[in-house]
Design a protein around this motif. Structure first.
Motif: not given
Lengths: 170, 102
Positions: A99, A103, A106-107, B18, B21-22, B25
Motif C-alpha cells: 500500500a 501511494t 501516486l504522489f 497522498t 490515501a496512505v 489503505i
C-alpha cells in the motif's frame, strides 16, 4: 498590500503545520486524538485560504469542517466507545508495504504532473477577492440551480441519517 | 524574493492527498478511514482554490462550496451507518465488515 515576506512566512508555517498534523492524524491509535489533529489540519488550511483571498471559503471551512463535521465525528466516537479502538495490525505486513509503495507512486505521479503543469491561459495579477458578496452573487445568479440541488441533497442527508440511526422496534 | 508560484499550493495539495490515501489503505478503524477521506476532499479543495488563483475566475470557490455540502451530507449519513454497524456487530473494524458475504 501585504509584504511578500510576510506572505511566505504565513505560507510556510501553515503548510508545514498542515502536513505535520495530517501525519499525526494518520498515525495516532486513539480516534479522539486523530479527530483533534484533523481539526488542526482544517484550521491551517483555512489560513491558506485566507492567504489566497478566499475569505468566504476560509470562514465556511472553519464553521462547516472544523466546527460541524468534526463535532459529529467526536460525538459518534464517544457514542460508541471507540476511545480504545479496534486492534490495529502491528506488524508491517506485505499488504501494508504494498500500500505504501502504491501511494508513493501516486504522489510521484501527481508531483510530476504539477511540475510540468503549464497553464496557457495564465493571467498575471492579484488573486480575485472571494468574499461573501461576490461568491454569494455568483451562487444566486449563475449557479442558482446547483445551489437548490445542494439544498435538496442536504435535506436527503438529514432524513437518511435520522432513518438510519433510529432504533427499530422489534 | 520571488512572487508565489501557485504550483507550491498544488504540491501541498498532492502531499495532503497522498497522506490521506496512505491512511485509507493502511488503517483498520472505520472512523479513521472516514477522516482520511475528509482529508483527501480537503486536498482537492485546496487544488480548486489555487486553480482560482491561476485562472482568475471565481468558479473554483463555487466548486469548493458544493464539495463542502456533499462532505457534510456524506459525514451525516456515513456516521449513521457506522452507528448501525456498531449496534449490529459490536465493532467497526473494516476487516470485519463482511455482512454482504454469502
Amino acid at each position: 498590500m501585504v509584504p511578500i515576506v510576510f506572505k511566505w512566512i504565513v505560507f510556510l508555517v501553515a503548510s508545514l503545520l498542515a502536513i505535520f498534523s495530517a501525519i499525526m492524524m494518520v498515525t495516532r491509535r486513539n480516534p479522539v486524538h486523530s479527530a483533534l489533529w484533523l481539526v488542526v489540519t482544517f484550521i491551517s488550511l483555512a489560513v491558506l485560504y485566507f492567504l489566497l483571498n478566499a475569505t468566504f471559503i476560509a470562514i465556511s471551512q472553519i464553521i462547516v469542517y472544523a466546527g460541524a463535521i468534526m463535532m459529529l465525528f467526536l460525538f459518534v466516537i464517544m457514542l460508541i466507545h471507540l476511545e480504545k479502538g479496534p486492534e490495529e495490525l502491528k506488524v508491517l505486513g506485505a499488504s501494508k508495504i504494498f500500500a505504501i509503495v502504491l501511494t508513493v507512486l501516486l504522489f510521484v505521479e501527481i508531483a510530476v504532473g504539477v511540475y510540468y503543469y503549464r497553464v496557457t491561459t495564465f493571467k498575471p495579477g492579484p488573486m480575485p477577492l472571494g468574499d461573501a458578496k461576490t461568491v454569494g452573487f455568483l451562487l444566486y445568479t449563475n449557479y442558482l440551480f446547483p445551489f437548490e440541488i445542494a439544498s435538496i441533497l442536504l435535506l436527503v442527508g438529514i432524513v437518511g441519517a435520522v432513518m438510519l440511526a433510529k432504533r427499530r422496534k422489534e | 524574493m520571488v512572487e508565489f508560484s501557485y504550483n507550491l499550493y498544488l504540491l501541498l495539495s498532492a502531499i495532503l492527498f497522498t497522506i490521506g490515501a496512505v491512511g485509507v489503505i493502511t488503517r483498520r478503524n472505520g472512523i479513521i478511514v472516514f477522516m482520511c477521506i475528509e482529508l483527501m476532499l480537503n486536498a482537492a479543495n485546496l487544488a480548486f482554490i489555487s486553480a482560482t488563483g491561476i485562472h482568475k475566475g471565481l468558479e473554483g470557490m463555487i466548486f469548493v462550496f458544493f464539495v463542502m455540502t456533499v462532505a457534510a451530507a456524506e459525514a451525516a449519513v456515513g456516521l449513521a451507518i457506522f452507528v448501525m454497524i456498531f449496534r449490529l456487530r459490536g465493532t467497526i473494524s473494516v476487516d470485519q465488515m463482511n455482512l454482504l458475504k454469502g
